[in-house]
Motif scaffolding. Structure first.
Motif, PDB file in Angstrom:
ATOM      1  N   GLN A  37       0.815  -1.215   0.000  1.00 13.31           N
ATOM      2  CA  GLN A  37       0.000   0.000   0.000  1.00 13.31           C
ATOM      3  C   GLN A  37       0.855   1.274   0.000  1.00 13.31           C
ATOM      4  O   GLN A  37       0.357   2.357  -0.290  1.00 13.31           O
ATOM      5  N   PHE A  38       2.160   1.140   0.286  1.00 15.26           N
ATOM      6  CA  PHE A  38       3.051   2.294   0.303  1.00 15.26           C
ATOM      7  C   PHE A  38       4.035   2.291  -0.871  1.00 15.26           C
ATOM      8  O   PHE A  38       5.039   2.992  -0.838  1.00 15.26           O
ATOM      9  N   ALA A  39       3.731   1.532  -1.902  1.00 19.21           N
ATOM     10  CA  ALA A  39       4.645   1.401  -3.051  1.00 19.21           C
ATOM     11  C   ALA A  39       4.910   2.745  -3.727  1.00 19.21           C
ATOM     12  O   ALA A  39       6.061   3.033  -4.103  1.00 19.21           O
ATOM     13  N   ALA A  40       3.902   3.572  -3.882  1.00 14.76           N
ATOM     14  CA  ALA A  40       4.104   4.873  -4.528  1.00 14.76           C
ATOM     15  C   ALA A  40       4.986   5.773  -3.662  1.00 14.76           C
ATOM     16  O   ALA A  40       5.868   6.470  -4.176  1.00 14.76           O
ATOM     17  N   LEU A  41       4.777   5.732  -2.381  1.00 15.36           N
ATOM     18  CA  LEU A  41       5.605   6.495  -1.452  1.00 15.36           C
ATOM     19  C   LEU A  41       7.043   5.981  -1.473  1.00 15.36           C
ATOM     20  O   LEU A  41       8.000   6.753  -1.534  1.00 15.36           O
ATOM     21  N   ARG A  42       7.186   4.673  -1.483  1.00 10.40           N
ATOM     22  CA  ARG A  42       8.521   4.064  -1.507  1.00 10.40           C
ATOM     23  C   ARG A  42       9.266   4.441  -2.781  1.00 10.40           C
ATOM     24  O   ARG A  42      10.471   4.681  -2.760  1.00 10.40           O
ATOM     25  N   ALA A  43       8.543   4.551  -3.886  1.00  7.63           N
ATOM     26  CA  ALA A  43       9.160   4.873  -5.171  1.00  7.63           C
ATOM     27  C   ALA A  43       9.767   6.274  -5.201  1.00  7.63           C
ATOM     28  O   ALA A  43      10.620   6.558  -6.045  1.00  7.63           O
ATOM     29  N   MET A  44       9.365   7.132  -4.291  1.00 12.13           N
ATOM     30  CA  MET A  44       9.927   8.485  -4.208  1.00 12.13           C
ATOM     31  C   MET A  44      11.276   8.503  -3.494  1.00 12.13           C
ATOM     32  O   MET A  44      11.913   9.550  -3.416  1.00 12.13           O
ATOM     33  N   HIS A  45      11.692   7.372  -2.973  1.00 12.60           N
ATOM     34  CA  HIS A  45      12.926   7.285  -2.195  1.00 12.60           C
ATOM     35  C   HIS A  45      14.008   6.537  -2.970  1.00 12.60           C
ATOM     36  O   HIS A  45      13.708   5.782  -3.884  1.00 12.60           O
ATOM     37  N   PRO A  46      15.262   6.717  -2.569  1.00 16.54           N
ATOM     38  CA  PRO A  46      16.353   5.988  -3.239  1.00 16.54           C
ATOM     39  C   PRO A  46      16.261   4.486  -2.985  1.00 16.54           C
ATOM     40  O   PRO A  46      15.550   4.042  -2.073  1.00 16.54           O
ATOM     41  N   PRO A  47      16.970   3.693  -3.768  1.00 17.33           N
ATOM     42  CA  PRO A  47      16.919   2.234  -3.616  1.00 17.33           C
ATOM     43  C   PRO A  47      17.253   1.752  -2.201  1.00 17.33           C
ATOM     44  O   PRO A  47      16.623   0.837  -1.695  1.00 17.33           O
ATOM     45  N   THR A  48      18.220   2.372  -1.556  1.00 15.14           N
ATOM     46  CA  THR A  48      18.510   2.036  -0.164  1.00 15.14           C
ATOM     47  C   THR A  48      17.989   3.171   0.716  1.00 15.14           C
ATOM     48  O   THR A  48      18.106   4.343   0.350  1.00 15.14           O
ATOM     49  N   LEU A  49      17.405   2.800   1.831  1.00 16.52           N
ATOM     50  CA  LEU A  49      16.756   3.789   2.690  1.00 16.52           C
ATOM     51  C   LEU A  49      17.638   4.285   3.832  1.00 16.52           C
ATOM     52  O   LEU A  49      17.176   5.073   4.658  1.00 16.52           O
ATOM     53  N   ASP A  50      18.885   3.866   3.893  1.00 12.92           N
ATOM     54  CA  ASP A  50      19.749   4.256   5.010  1.00 12.92           C
ATOM     55  C   ASP A  50      19.858   5.770   5.164  1.00 12.92           C
ATOM     56  O   ASP A  50      19.726   6.304   6.271  1.00 12.92           O
ATOM     57  N   GLY A  51      20.103   6.473   4.072  1.00 12.83           N
ATOM     58  CA  GLY A  51      20.211   7.931   4.132  1.00 12.83           C
ATOM     59  C   GLY A  51      18.902   8.584   4.519  1.00 12.83           C
ATOM     60  O   GLY A  51      18.877   9.546   5.292  1.00 12.83           O
ATOM     61  N   TYR A  57      15.247  10.770  10.960  1.00  9.59           N
ATOM     62  CA  TYR A  57      15.531  10.678  12.391  1.00  9.59           C
ATOM     63  C   TYR A  57      16.128  11.990  12.904  1.00  9.59           C
ATOM     64  O   TYR A  57      15.680  12.545  13.904  1.00  9.59           O
ATOM     65  N   ARG A  58      17.134  12.504  12.219  1.00 15.83           N
ATOM     66  CA  ARG A  58      17.790  13.741  12.658  1.00 15.83           C
ATOM     67  C   ARG A  58      16.837  14.933  12.566  1.00 15.83           C
ATOM     68  O   ARG A  58      16.797  15.773  13.470  1.00 15.83           O
ATOM     69  N   PHE A  59      16.069  15.002  11.473  1.00 15.28           N
ATOM     70  CA  PHE A  59      15.115  16.097  11.343  1.00 15.28           C
ATOM     71  C   PHE A  59      14.076  16.041  12.467  1.00 15.28           C
ATOM     72  O   PHE A  59      13.811  17.043  13.124  1.00 15.28           O
ATOM     73  N   LEU A  60      13.486  14.868  12.674  1.00 15.03           N
ATOM     74  CA  LEU A  60      12.440  14.754  13.687  1.00 15.03           C
ATOM     75  C   LEU A  60      12.961  15.010  15.095  1.00 15.03           C
ATOM     76  O   LEU A  60      12.222  15.504  15.938  1.00 15.03           O
ATOM     77  N   SER A  61      14.216  14.711  15.344  1.00  8.40           N
ATOM     78  CA  SER A  61      14.777  14.991  16.659  1.00  8.40           C
ATOM     79  C   SER A  61      14.623  16.470  16.994  1.00  8.40           C
ATOM     80  O   SER A  61      14.086  16.831  18.042  1.00  8.40           O
ATOM     81  N   GLY A  62      15.068  17.343  16.117  1.00 11.48           N
ATOM     82  CA  GLY A  62      14.938  18.773  16.358  1.00 11.48           C
ATOM     83  C   GLY A  62      13.514  19.269  16.224  1.00 11.48           C
ATOM     84  O   GLY A  62      13.046  20.098  17.008  1.00 11.48           O
ATOM     85  N   TRP A  63      12.790  18.757  15.249  1.00 11.28           N
ATOM     86  CA  TRP A  63      11.414  19.199  14.995  1.00 11.28           C
ATOM     87  C   TRP A  63      10.499  18.901  16.177  1.00 11.28           C
ATOM     88  O   TRP A  63       9.583  19.654  16.456  1.00 11.28           O
ATOM     89  N   THR A  64      10.764  17.803  16.866  1.00  8.80           N
ATOM     90  CA  THR A  64       9.922  17.424  18.005  1.00  8.80           C
ATOM     91  C   THR A  64      10.348  18.091  19.307  1.00  8.80           C
ATOM     92  O   THR A  64       9.706  17.907  20.328  1.00  8.80           O
TER      93      THR A  64
END
Length: 133
Positions: A37-51, A57-64
Motif C-alpha cells: 500500500q506504500f509502493a508509490a511512497l517508496r518509489a519516491m525514495h532511493p533504492p537504499t533507505l539508510d540515508g 531521524y535527525r530532522f524529527l529529533s529537532g522538529w519534536t
C-alpha cells in the motif's frame, strides 16, 4: 501566577526520547519498504533507505523539540524546498501519515500520544503538498 498554564510535554518526550524516535523512524521505513500500500511512497525514495532513515531521524529529533542533529550534518532543513522535486498531493500526504500512524501503533503508542503526534505530523505533511489534487 497563571493558573491556566500547564507544562506540556514536548513531542520529543511524547515519542519517548532518542531511542524511541529511532525505533519509530525505523518502523516507518520498514513498513514503507514492505507494505504494497506504500509502493508509490517508496518509489519516491532511493533504492537504499539508510540515508532517508538518518535524515528523517535527525530532522524529527529537532522538529519534536529534542536535540538538533540535522542542521550540523546537513545544513538548514528547507523541508518544503527539498521535497519540491516530488509531486506531493493529498494522496501522498495521506500515505505518509498512514505509514507513520501504523508505525506508532506497531510500537504501542497510546491513543493520546498517537493523536497529538498525528496532529503535528499532519500540519507539516499538509504544508508539504505541492500539486493540485
Amino acid at each position: 501566577m497563571d493558573n491556566d498554564h500547564t507544562e506540556q510535554a514536548s513531542l520529543y518526550e511524547l515519542v519517548g526520547g532518542d531511542a524511541k524516535l529511532r525505533e519509530l523512524v525505523d518502523r516507518f521505513y520498514d513498513l514503507m519498504d514492505l507494505e504494497p500500500q506504500f509502493a508509490a511512497l517508496r518509489a519516491m525514495h532511493p533504492p537504499t533507505l539508510d540515508g532517508s532513515r538518518d535524515k528523517l531521524y535527525r530532522f524529527l529529533s529537532g522538529w519534536t523539540g529534542g536535540p538538533d542533529t540535522y542542521t550540523p550534518k546537513y545544513g538548514p532543513a528547507f523541508l518544503r524546498a527539498r521535497h519540491l522535486p516530488f509531486p506531493i498531493g493529498s494522496k501522498e500526504r495521506d500515505e505518509w501519515l498512514t505509514c507513520m500512524l501504523l508505525a506508532m501503533r506497531d510500537l504501542g503508542y497510546t491513543d493520546g500520544k498517537e493523536d497529538q503526534l498525528l496532529q503535528a505530523f499532519f500540519r507539516t505533511a499538509d504544508w508539504m503538498r505541492n500539486k493540485a489534487d
